[in-house]
Design a protein around this motif. Sequence first.
Motif, short mmCIF file in Angstrom:
data_model
loop_
_atom_site.label_atom_id
_atom_site.label_comp_id
_atom_site.label_asym_id
_atom_site.label_seq_id
_atom_site.Cartn_x
_atom_site.Cartn_y
_atom_site.Cartn_z
N GLN A 1 38.49 -29.02 3.71
CA GLN A 1 38.43 -30.33 4.61
C GLN A 1 37.75 -30.00 5.63
OE1 GLN A 1 41.42 -31.63 3.60
NE2 GLN A 1 41.65 -29.86 2.12
N VAL A 2 35.88 -30.08 5.62
CA VAL A 2 35.50 -29.77 6.51
C VAL A 2 34.07 -30.74 6.25
CG1 VAL A 2 33.47 -28.47 7.67
CG2 VAL A 2 35.65 -27.22 7.25
N GLU A 3 34.44 -31.41 6.53
CA GLU A 3 32.66 -32.47 5.91
C GLU A 3 31.92 -32.13 6.02
OE1 GLU A 3 33.46 -36.01 5.61
OE2 GLU A 3 35.99 -35.94 5.78
N ASN A 4 31.33 -32.64 5.13
CA ASN A 4 30.17 -32.08 4.58
C ASN A 4 29.52 -30.98 4.16
OD1 ASN A 4 29.18 -35.13 4.86
ND2 ASN A 4 29.05 -34.79 7.56
N SER A 5 30.94 -30.14 3.87
CA SER A 5 30.28 -28.97 3.66
C SER A 5 30.69 -28.25 2.44
CB SER A 5 32.12 -27.74 4.14
OG SER A 5 32.85 -27.63 3.69
N TRP A 6 29.69 -27.05 1.64
CA TRP A 6 29.83 -26.82 0.63
C TRP A 6 31.34 -26.32 -0.36
CZ3 TRP A 6 32.06 -22.81 -1.15
CH2 TRP A 6 32.51 -20.83 -0.48
N ALA B 1 32.82 -29.75 -0.85
CA ALA B 1 31.57 -30.47 -2.35
C ALA B 1 32.59 -30.36 -3.42
CB ALA B 1 30.40 -29.92 -2.49
N ILE B 2 33.42 -28.26 -3.23
CA ILE B 2 33.45 -27.89 -4.81
C ILE B 2 34.91 -28.72 -4.38
CG2 ILE B 2 35.15 -25.79 -5.08
CD1 ILE B 2 32.64 -24.79 -3.79
N TYR B 3 36.19 -29.24 -2.84
CA TYR B 3 37.36 -29.93 -3.48
C TYR B 3 37.35 -30.48 -3.99
CZ TYR B 3 41.61 -30.96 -1.24
OH TYR B 3 42.56 -30.98 -1.58
N ASN B 4 36.43 -31.63 -3.94
CA ASN B 4 36.23 -33.38 -4.32
C ASN B 4 35.63 -33.03 -5.70
OD1 ASN B 4 37.20 -34.24 -2.03
ND2 ASN B 4 34.24 -34.20 -1.22
N TYR B 5 35.07 -32.04 -6.45
CA TYR B 5 34.55 -32.04 -7.93
C TYR B 5 35.68 -31.86 -8.83
CZ TYR B 5 32.09 -31.00 -12.31
OH TYR B 5 31.02 -31.13 -13.61
N THR B 6 35.77 -32.80 -9.59
CA THR B 6 36.12 -32.88 -11.06
C THR B 6 35.60 -33.32 -12.09
OG1 THR B 6 38.28 -33.52 -11.92
CG2 THR B 6 37.42 -35.41 -10.18
#
Length: 466
Positions: free
Chosen positions: A223-228, A231-236
Amino acid sequence: MTKRAYALDALRGYAIITMVLSATVAWNSLPGWMYHAQTPPPDRAFDASLSGITWVDLVFPFFLFAMGAAFPFSIKKRFEKGDTKLRLVYEAIKRGVQLTFFAIFIQHFYPHVLSNPQDMRGWLLAILCFVILFPMFIRIPLKMPDWMRIAIKVVAYGIAIVLLQTTQYANGRVFDVSFSNIIILLLANMAVFGSVIYIFTMQSLRARVGVLLILMALLLSGQVENSWAQAIYNYTPLPWAFHFEYLQYLFIVIPGSIAGEYLMDWLKQHNDSFVESTNKWKAIVMILLTLAIIIVNLAGLYTHCTVLNLIINIPLLISGVFLLRKGTGFIKLWRELFTAGAFLVILGLCFEPFQGGIKKDPATFGYLFLTSGLAFMALLLLNVICDYFRCVKSTRFLVMPGQNPMMAYVVGDLLIMPLVNLLGIASLLVYFNENAWMGFLRGVVLTTLSVLITMFFTRIKCFWRT
């Protein structure tokens, strides 16, 4: 007594039956606690700001918990018989693919999706969908070569794919792979990721818990903006099949796997002397105690009396731990289940102020931990009834649908309601909308029909399996 934990079948059956019941009662004329806490009557609009849970909010977690509890029986047993971990991973992925297809197929063939207003064509296509699911998922009892069994399944899947591509849907809808049943899709994800985690941690409980801790860190850091981590959380790679947030339900599935190991160890040691040596008054007290814990948490959280709810829970949980502190056999099993459940209930209640209170959607950590704990309590309750007191006949309506959950889930929408409409008696259901009691009776009638049909197919050994 056969070497089977009927309590696990009963828990799965309870989840399926209440899932069907909650979907078939009157839409908006019942009290608020008869629906999801976040979709209250009369308009039933989703309100993410509402916290608390109702019995409806326990349905899906209980089923997920039962799925995890089945892992030791389906995965660990096969591993002990010689299957490699690679083979087990392949089976898990195959199961996930089958469930994903199931989710897409049934969603496209609900009568209201096929035609609006519903008509004979839509009802007949829904029934055809139900029929095609048989060769896709049953284990054919007839003697035949393996290639023939595979050929039958391939043909069934081929027919289903052709139907998906060529059927005309209502309101200009076209076939869309992302249009799927979210409940089954989530189960498909848990079947893959939950199984894989269990396969590689079945011999180490610490490793399994460690995976959950890492997952918790990723879910929170995502939930932390612009964190690695984001990037994992949003990737699918497959947006229609997987989102990282789905993995939050592993906090229910993995505890379920621990409960399954408790059951498996108990079954390996079980004999009739365990029943005789266990005080029946303790068994009766455990029924009342576990039931009280479930009801207290539902009432306390629905009414937002969170402090009072915590205060009442503490003596209930302590009394259960004290009551089961010594003993073997059933007592040992109940002690393990109750202790794990008590820890998770307290953990869930401690998380209650976090994320705006306990909510089903989006699922909060308080919700995930608490419902896992209540699932332990429900499994213990059913173990006392089904396996200790051996109430086989009186719990058959739970056990048999629990052994055939895929069929129980869809038989109402794909068979019963289309037949009711084709027979011209659907208009009679209008009379059930007169008041709350009749609205509830509507759900009971439709759910009973679903249970009876599923029990019939289960009795003749016609199971849908992935």
